[in-house]
Design an enzyme around this catalytic site. Structure first.
Site, mmCIF file in Angstrom:
data_model
loop_
_atom_site.group_PDB
_atom_site.id
_atom_site.type_symbol
_atom_site.label_atom_id
_atom_site.label_comp_id
_atom_site.label_asym_id
_atom_site.label_seq_id
_atom_site.Cartn_x
_atom_site.Cartn_y
_atom_site.Cartn_z
ATOM 1 N N HIS A 27 -9.105 -16.148 -7.784
ATOM 2 C CA HIS A 27 -7.769 -15.636 -7.501
ATOM 3 C C HIS A 27 -7.745 -14.118 -7.743
ATOM 4 O O HIS A 27 -7.279 -13.356 -6.908
ATOM 5 C CB HIS A 27 -6.726 -16.332 -8.383
ATOM 6 C CG HIS A 27 -5.396 -15.619 -8.418
ATOM 7 N ND1 HIS A 27 -4.528 -15.648 -7.360
ATOM 8 C CD2 HIS A 27 -4.811 -14.844 -9.362
ATOM 9 C CE1 HIS A 27 -3.451 -14.920 -7.661
ATOM 10 N NE2 HIS A 27 -3.609 -14.421 -8.868
ATOM 11 N N LYS A 85 6.796 10.857 -11.644
ATOM 12 C CA LYS A 85 6.968 10.241 -10.323
ATOM 13 C C LYS A 85 8.249 9.404 -10.270
ATOM 14 O O LYS A 85 9.016 9.492 -9.315
ATOM 15 C CB LYS A 85 5.759 9.360 -9.981
ATOM 16 C CG LYS A 85 4.478 10.164 -9.835
ATOM 17 C CD LYS A 85 3.349 9.329 -9.299
ATOM 18 C CE LYS A 85 3.424 9.253 -7.807
ATOM 19 N NZ LYS A 85 2.643 10.262 -7.107
ATOM 20 N N ASP A 106 -7.507 10.125 16.176
ATOM 21 C CA ASP A 106 -8.088 8.902 15.621
ATOM 22 C C ASP A 106 -8.701 9.261 14.278
ATOM 23 O O ASP A 106 -8.533 10.374 13.793
ATOM 24 C CB ASP A 106 -9.158 8.323 16.571
ATOM 25 C CG ASP A 106 -9.340 6.810 16.365
ATOM 26 O OD1 ASP A 106 -9.558 6.399 15.212
ATOM 27 O OD2 ASP A 106 -9.255 6.061 17.352
ATOM 28 N N GLU A 164 -9.704 1.755 -10.679
ATOM 29 C CA GLU A 164 -9.335 0.733 -9.701
ATOM 30 C C GLU A 164 -7.835 0.429 -9.746
ATOM 31 O O GLU A 164 -7.206 0.210 -8.713
ATOM 32 C CB GLU A 164 -10.148 -0.545 -9.966
ATOM 33 C CG GLU A 164 -9.705 -1.776 -9.191
ATOM 34 C CD GLU A 164 -10.024 -1.710 -7.706
ATOM 35 O OE1 GLU A 164 -10.792 -0.820 -7.308
ATOM 36 O OE2 GLU A 164 -9.490 -2.542 -6.958
ATOM 37 N N THR A 213 3.214 9.593 -14.684
ATOM 38 C CA THR A 213 3.858 8.434 -14.060
ATOM 39 C C THR A 213 5.363 8.545 -14.201
ATOM 40 O O THR A 213 6.116 8.253 -13.265
ATOM 41 C CB THR A 213 3.355 7.134 -14.707
ATOM 42 O OG1 THR A 213 1.936 7.191 -14.793
ATOM 43 C CG2 THR A 213 3.746 5.925 -13.884
ATOM 44 N N HIS A 235 -10.577 0.848 -14.578
ATOM 45 C CA HIS A 235 -9.296 1.524 -14.734
ATOM 46 C C HIS A 235 -8.928 2.387 -13.546
ATOM 47 O O HIS A 235 -7.814 2.281 -13.044
ATOM 48 C CB HIS A 235 -9.128 2.245 -16.061
ATOM 49 C CG HIS A 235 -7.662 2.420 -16.297
ATOM 50 N ND1 HIS A 235 -6.861 1.417 -16.759
ATOM 51 C CD2 HIS A 235 -6.826 3.423 -15.951
ATOM 52 C CE1 HIS A 235 -5.604 1.795 -16.726
ATOM 53 N NE2 HIS A 235 -5.545 3.008 -16.239
ATOM 54 N N TYR A 247 -5.522 2.459 -10.285
ATOM 55 C CA TYR A 247 -4.813 3.511 -9.543
ATOM 56 C C TYR A 247 -5.220 3.529 -8.086
ATOM 57 O O TYR A 247 -4.452 3.961 -7.231
ATOM 58 C CB TYR A 247 -5.006 4.856 -10.238
ATOM 59 C CG TYR A 247 -4.385 4.804 -11.607
ATOM 60 C CD1 TYR A 247 -3.001 4.777 -11.728
ATOM 61 C CD2 TYR A 247 -5.155 4.662 -12.751
ATOM 62 C CE1 TYR A 247 -2.409 4.645 -12.964
ATOM 63 C CE2 TYR A 247 -4.561 4.531 -13.994
ATOM 64 C CZ TYR A 247 -3.193 4.522 -14.098
ATOM 65 O OH TYR A 247 -2.599 4.370 -15.309
ATOM 66 N N SER A 286 -17.978 -1.256 1.953
ATOM 67 C CA SER A 286 -16.867 -1.087 2.891
ATOM 68 C C SER A 286 -15.884 -0.039 2.385
ATOM 69 O O SER A 286 -15.452 0.839 3.129
ATOM 70 C CB SER A 286 -16.171 -2.432 3.097
ATOM 71 O OG SER A 286 -14.891 -2.240 3.632
ATOM 72 N N SER A 287 -15.559 -0.127 1.093
ATOM 73 C CA SER A 287 -14.580 0.814 0.531
ATOM 74 C C SER A 287 -15.098 2.241 0.557
ATOM 75 O O SER A 287 -14.357 3.175 0.856
ATOM 76 C CB SER A 287 -14.257 0.449 -0.917
ATOM 77 O OG SER A 287 -13.543 -0.743 -0.968
ATOM 78 N N ARG A 312 -4.749 -16.056 -22.359
ATOM 79 C CA ARG A 312 -4.873 -16.196 -20.907
ATOM 80 C C ARG A 312 -6.128 -17.016 -20.596
ATOM 81 O O ARG A 312 -6.932 -17.292 -21.473
ATOM 82 C CB ARG A 312 -4.949 -14.826 -20.238
ATOM 83 C CG ARG A 312 -6.129 -14.003 -20.672
ATOM 84 C CD ARG A 312 -6.007 -12.558 -20.229
ATOM 85 N NE ARG A 312 -6.264 -12.415 -18.800
ATOM 86 C CZ ARG A 312 -6.794 -11.309 -18.248
ATOM 87 N NH1 ARG A 312 -7.106 -10.277 -19.007
ATOM 88 N NH2 ARG A 312 -6.999 -11.226 -16.965
ATOM 89 N N TRP A 364 -12.191 -12.394 -13.373
ATOM 90 C CA TRP A 364 -12.524 -11.402 -12.333
ATOM 91 C C TRP A 364 -13.301 -10.230 -12.926
ATOM 92 O O TRP A 364 -13.977 -9.507 -12.219
ATOM 93 C CB TRP A 364 -11.262 -10.914 -11.619
ATOM 94 C CG TRP A 364 -10.542 -9.799 -12.309
ATOM 95 C CD1 TRP A 364 -9.695 -9.907 -13.372
ATOM 96 C CD2 TRP A 364 -10.607 -8.401 -11.991
ATOM 97 N NE1 TRP A 364 -9.227 -8.678 -13.735
ATOM 98 C CE2 TRP A 364 -9.774 -7.734 -12.909
ATOM 99 C CE3 TRP A 364 -11.283 -7.647 -11.035
ATOM 100 C CZ2 TRP A 364 -9.597 -6.354 -12.903
ATOM 101 C CZ3 TRP A 364 -11.106 -6.266 -11.031
ATOM 102 C CH2 TRP A 364 -10.278 -5.635 -11.950
ATOM 103 N N SER A 384 7.046 6.871 -1.462
ATOM 104 C CA SER A 384 7.470 8.257 -1.284
ATOM 105 C C SER A 384 7.855 8.558 0.159
ATOM 106 O O SER A 384 8.484 9.579 0.432
ATOM 107 C CB SER A 384 6.357 9.216 -1.726
ATOM 108 O OG SER A 384 6.034 8.963 -3.071
ATOM 109 N N HIS A 390 -9.344 1.364 -23.229
ATOM 110 C CA HIS A 390 -8.123 0.714 -23.743
ATOM 111 C C HIS A 390 -8.077 -0.763 -23.321
ATOM 112 O O HIS A 390 -7.222 -1.498 -23.785
ATOM 113 C CB HIS A 390 -6.851 1.462 -23.340
ATOM 114 C CG HIS A 390 -6.520 1.425 -21.889
ATOM 115 N ND1 HIS A 390 -5.926 2.467 -21.230
ATOM 116 C CD2 HIS A 390 -6.703 0.475 -20.945
ATOM 117 C CE1 HIS A 390 -5.740 2.148 -19.970
ATOM 118 N NE2 HIS A 390 -6.200 0.949 -19.762
ATOM 119 N N HIS A 391 -9.002 -1.156 -22.445
ATOM 120 C CA HIS A 391 -9.127 -2.584 -22.136
ATOM 121 C C HIS A 391 -9.990 -3.291 -23.170
ATOM 122 O O HIS A 391 -10.249 -4.485 -23.053
ATOM 123 C CB HIS A 391 -9.761 -2.774 -20.755
ATOM 124 C CG HIS A 391 -8.947 -2.184 -19.642
ATOM 125 N ND1 HIS A 391 -8.026 -2.907 -18.939
ATOM 126 C CD2 HIS A 391 -8.902 -0.931 -19.128
ATOM 127 C CE1 HIS A 391 -7.456 -2.128 -18.026
ATOM 128 N NE2 HIS A 391 -7.962 -0.932 -18.120
#
Lengths: 395, 533
Positions: free
Chosen positions: B84, B338, B113, B262, B335, B260, B264, B176-177, B457, B149, B275, B309-310
């Site tokens: 998931h 924004k 293009d 990722e 943040t 991390h 953002y 790909s990315s 979890r 994950w 925006s 921090h993870h």
């Protein structure tokens, strides 16, 4: 340590801030039973209040705009699109608020990491899927046992009503004295686990091959329950942690009982009658009694209990194994029906890089029993194994 | 001489044919180099993955409806949570924003293009293979990996061949990315219309420029982490095994050094969409354009120094914990800027609340909630209590679902008229918004309580005191799943029979695709670049 002074000061504040009855519905932290847990609770509340004020402020503006500055009310759009003063202010003010928050938090972090000068040091080893406890230093030094889930399988599978402490009960509870600083050293035998007692605010990953530590000081007597909090495979949900904090005299008595019982079944004192077999860490000094030959029926009967406490999760009750865990079927297995020595070695040493870990912590009797059970169940017909044979291969 | 003329005619005729449009049938989609076609492919691919990942979520919530094991065995449950996460992050949320980038960036900067049209085709067509590998892993001996994950070592070593399929899928997704990002960076830096200076670009383009740099920097790190996992599994290396001099925690450092940023990578393009949407429906220019650009860049840079921090519970030295805590708290500043800017854009505007605006407001409100719980989690002692509990699950779903997914919905409703030439059904769109909003909060708001009360979890079964919230959460999940069927219906109905849309259906929208291009946007646009004043 200034940190612990701060902690006890904050504890008082926290106690007044949290009403006692708030925990009837499990929606907030469990009632703190250590200074650190109280401090965490207090910090959390302070930050939630700050957040609430900012939240109301920001979204007050947003909802007011949504209400008052609608096109349907004929509001004409202004065309301003910058204001240096405002922009600097709303950059600097949040930064200042963060500095203000960081100050007390830093003290707590330092206190939380300070594991020096403990009264009692206990090593905690995470296994798939149980906990091993070794009292390393302090009163009770040398006590050692394994703690596994004692909730019966029938409750989990819905064939029996679930008990009050469903999934939060173990055969051998970790017993500690109240008011003493307990240092917990964690490690693991296979994959990463995490040892956690919410009421103490103590959580530490248990990492295979490394030692890490944390500490707690139980402020009140009671039984405190937590769960493994790092995904460690299939039975991750089924390896709870239970700590019983008792007054000093009672603790001394418990230590005495453990020492007296150690040669046979060290954790017998903490053993509920109906729970699974005690799994004593007898490999340090195997008891003399362990080598006595036993009749086959007794070995099989006892082996079935050991099997359902230690093996059934992967190898399954019918011995069919579980592909998902790379656990082979024991029914018809060449190892199980083959040479005794090979099977004994697998149980003593495990299979590297699989979930099959060493089961040295089981006694010779238990290993002999479970081996005999597997060799004579599910259609397997092979020789019985006596405790002395296990003892002989234990080098 | 006549031969030459003949050749010329032939070439001309060929070129002329080409201009009429794409191949017919399936080959149009296989061979296409058109940014709009590829954008469409990305969007549909991500929807399919969203549906698959969503079904897994429903499976998870079914099992968690009651304590005890009812539907899954614990191992399959772990496979569901793992897949998931991977499918939603890499298959649904990342591609949906690449789809937006493909459709919108050339139109918004006045380019014909993308810079590398064929590479663009390949970037997309890598994805279905990766997605297939991920799904196929369920059918391997031992099933899909049940490691979460994050794929922490050394649990990964115990998994079956499904783990290897997942590793290869991650490699392909990363490729790909990276290719897509190179394309986006090159397009933005080189193909802007005359007069379209960097500081005149729509904010969506800015956020994608910064995101693309994040991807180029972060994805190779993930590839390294999973490659080391692969060699630890099969080739006798011990990067993450203490017995051979390795360290399981090293994996976590490498993973989160990717992981991390990722966050953002997923969030910033969503910020970009919001925006665009908020000024359009406030009929007022975006407040603090320059500070928005700087804040986005600041978030991107800070995202590389907060990874641990993870990992507050792995047992870092106290200085490490303090450093990562301070750095993480710092994220709140840009943040916050924004959020303040978005609210200031609405202030004294002339607001209307069509579906894109509703989703943008839902984003603003709930993403900020997710940001606040992020601040709570940045505090080391509190995080140690919350780590790996449902509080964290609630937190990152507020950021990923109410953040990124709501932004994606806002973007789809906002640009669907330009893409299809037709308007969606406004009433149904509003129903979709309110149902999604209510069910989303039913699922995830109560999970804050579960986490604080101590529910870890990634568990298929739980103690009895957690039952009430889990029931509410599961009912919410079933509702949210059904609400997305409504979304599919709305999109198909729009494409088939929506009312024709005007060139600029949103009064306040002012970027090039609205002001310079007809609706629907023709197959080829800006063959002659516009001049931006």
């Amino acid at each position: 340590m200034t940190g612990s002074k701060l902690a006890s000061l904050l504890a008082g504040l926290a106690a007044t801030a949290v009403s006692g009855g708030a925990h009837a519905v499990a929606w907030y932290f469990q009632s703190p039973a250590s200074g650190m847990a109280q401090t965490i609770d207090w910090l959390h509340q302070v930050i939630m209040w700050i957040i609430l004020v900012i939240f109301v402020g920001v979204f007050g503006f947003m909802f007011y705009a949504c209400f008052a500055h609608r096109k349907s009310l004929g509001h004409k759009a202004a065309q301003f699109h910058e204001n240096t003063t405002v922009e600097i202010l709303w950059t600097v003010i949040p930064a200042l608020i963060l500095v203000i928050i960081a100050w007390p938090v830093t003290k707590v972090v330092i206190a939380q990491k300070d594991t020096s000068a403990p009264d009692l040091t206990i090593k905690v080893t995470g296994y798939q899927w149980k906990w091993g406890y070794d009292y390393l230093r302090g009163e009770g030094e040398g006590i050692s046992f394994v703690s596994t889930l004692s909730t019966p399988r029938e409750q989990i599978e819905g064939n029996a009503p679930k008990g009050e402490n469903y999934l939060l009960e173990v055969d051998n509870e970790l017993v500690v004295p109240v008011g003493k600083k307990i240092r917990i050293i964690t490690t693991a035998a296979d994959v990463i686990h995490a040892w956690w007692i919410p009421a103490f605010g103590a959580k530490q990953d248990a990492i295979p091959g490394f030692l890490r530590d944390t500490w707690f000081r139980a402020e009140q007597a009671g039984t405190f329950r937590g769960q493994c909090t790092e995904l460690c495979g299939k039975e991750h949900a089924f390896m709870p942690i239970v700590v019983r904090a008792v007054p000093a005299e009672e603790y001394t008595k418990w230590v005495g009982q453990q020492k007296a019982a150690a040669p046979k079944t060290p954790a017998a004192a903490a053993q509920p009658a109906a729970a699974a077999q005690p799994v004593a860490a007898a490999d340090a000094k195997p008891a003399a009694q362990d080598s006595k030959p036993l009749p086959r029926e007794e070995l099989v009967k006892r082996g079935e209990q050991v099997y359902s406490a230690n093996c059934v999760a992967c190898h399954q009750a019918n011995g069919s194994g579980l592909a998902a865990m790379k656990a082979p079927a024991l029914a018809g297995s060449k190892v199980v029906t083959g040479a005794e020595a090979e099977q004994i070695d697998v149980l003593l040493n495990g299979r590297p890089n699989t979930a099959m870990q060493p089961f040295r912590q089981l006694s010779d009797v238990e290993l002999a029993a479970v081996i005999t059970y597997t060799r004579n169940s599910w259609g397997n017909k092979a020789s019985e194994v006596q405790p002395a044979e296990v003892k002989a291969r234990r080098k | 001489m006549s031969a030459v003329v003949h050749d010329h005619d032939h070439d001309h005729a060929h070129a002329h044919d080409h201009h009429h449009g794409p191949y017919k049938g399936l080959m149009r989609w296989v061979t296409t180099t058109n940014h709009k076609d590829i954008g469409t492919l990305y969007l549909w691919f991500s929807f399919v993955m969203f549906a698959i990942g969503g079904l897994m979520a429903v499976g998870i919530r079914m099992e968690l409806f009651s304590p005890g094991l009812q539907f899954t065995d614990p191992d399959f449950f772990n496979q569901l949570t793992t897949m998931h996460g991977l499918i939603m992050v890499f298959g649904a949320i990342m591609p949906v924003f690449v789809g937006f980038a493909n459709w919108q960036i050339p139109m918004m900067i006045g380019a014909p293009d993308m810079a590398f049209a064929r590479l663009n085709n390949w970037s997309f067509w890598l994805l279905p293979f990766a997605g297939t590998l991920l799904v196929l892993s369920f059918f391997m001996p031992g099933g899909a990996p049940g490691v979460g994950w994050t794929m922490y070592a050394p649990l990964t070593v115990q998994m079956g061949i499904g783990m290897d399929l997942t590793i290869f899928a991650v490699h392909i997704l990363g490729m790909s990315s990276i290719l897509g990002s190179i394309n986006i960076i090159t397009t933005i830096l080189n193909m802007r219309a005359p007069g379209m200076t960097l500081m005149k670009m729509p904010l969506f383009v800015w956020t994608w420029l910064i995101t693309a740099y994040l991807l180029v920097a972060a994805m190779p790190v993930l590839a390294g982490a999973v490659t080391m996992t692969l060699t630890d599994r099969h080739f006798g290396t011990t990067f993450f095994n203490a017995a051979g001099g390795g360290d399981p925690v090293l994996y976590q450092h490498i993973f989160w050094f990717f992981g991390h940023p990722e966050v953002y990578i997923i969030a910033l393009p969503g910020f970009g969409v919001i925006s665009q949407v908020i000024p359009a429906f406030a009929r007022k220019p975006l407040f603090g354009y320059a500070s928005m650009v700087y804040a986005t860049a600041a978030i991107a840079i800070i995202s590389f120094i907060v990874w641990a921090h993870h990992m507050y519970t792995v047992g870092m030295p106290v200085t490490g914990q303090l450093f990562f805590m301070y750095a993480t708290m710092l994220v709140a500043v840009p943040t916050g800027v924004k959020v303040f800017n978005w609210v200031a854009t609405m202030w004294k505007g002339s607001l209307t609340f069509e579906t894109p605006m509703l989703f943008a407001l839902g984003f603003l409100f709930m993403f900020t909630l997710g940001g606040f719980t992020g601040l709570v989690l940045s505090i080391v002692p509190i995080d140690i209590q919350m780590h790996d509990t449902y509080y964290v699950v609630a937190h990152f779903h507020y950021v990923m679902v109410a953040g990124a997914l709501f932004a994606a919905f806002a973007g789809v409703y906002f640009w669907l008229p330009k893409w299809t030439g037709r308007m969606y059904n406004e009433t149904l769109g509003k129903w979709h918004f309110w149902l999604t909003l209510i069910f989303f909060n039913m699922i995830f708001f109560v999970q804050h309580f579960l986490g604080m009360a101590g529910m870890p979890r990634r568990i298929p079964d739980y103690p009895l005191m957690f039952e009430t919230w889990n029931k509410i959460s599961s009912i919410g999940a079933f509702g949210m799943g059904l609400a997305q069927i409504l979304f599919l219906y709305i999109v198909i109905q729009t494409i088939r029979s929506g009312a024709p849309a005007p060139q600029r259906p949103w009064e306040g929208a002012d970027s090039l695709e609205w002001t310079h291009l007809p609706t629907p946007a023709p197959y080829h646009t800006f063959e002659t670049q516009p001049v931006v004043k």
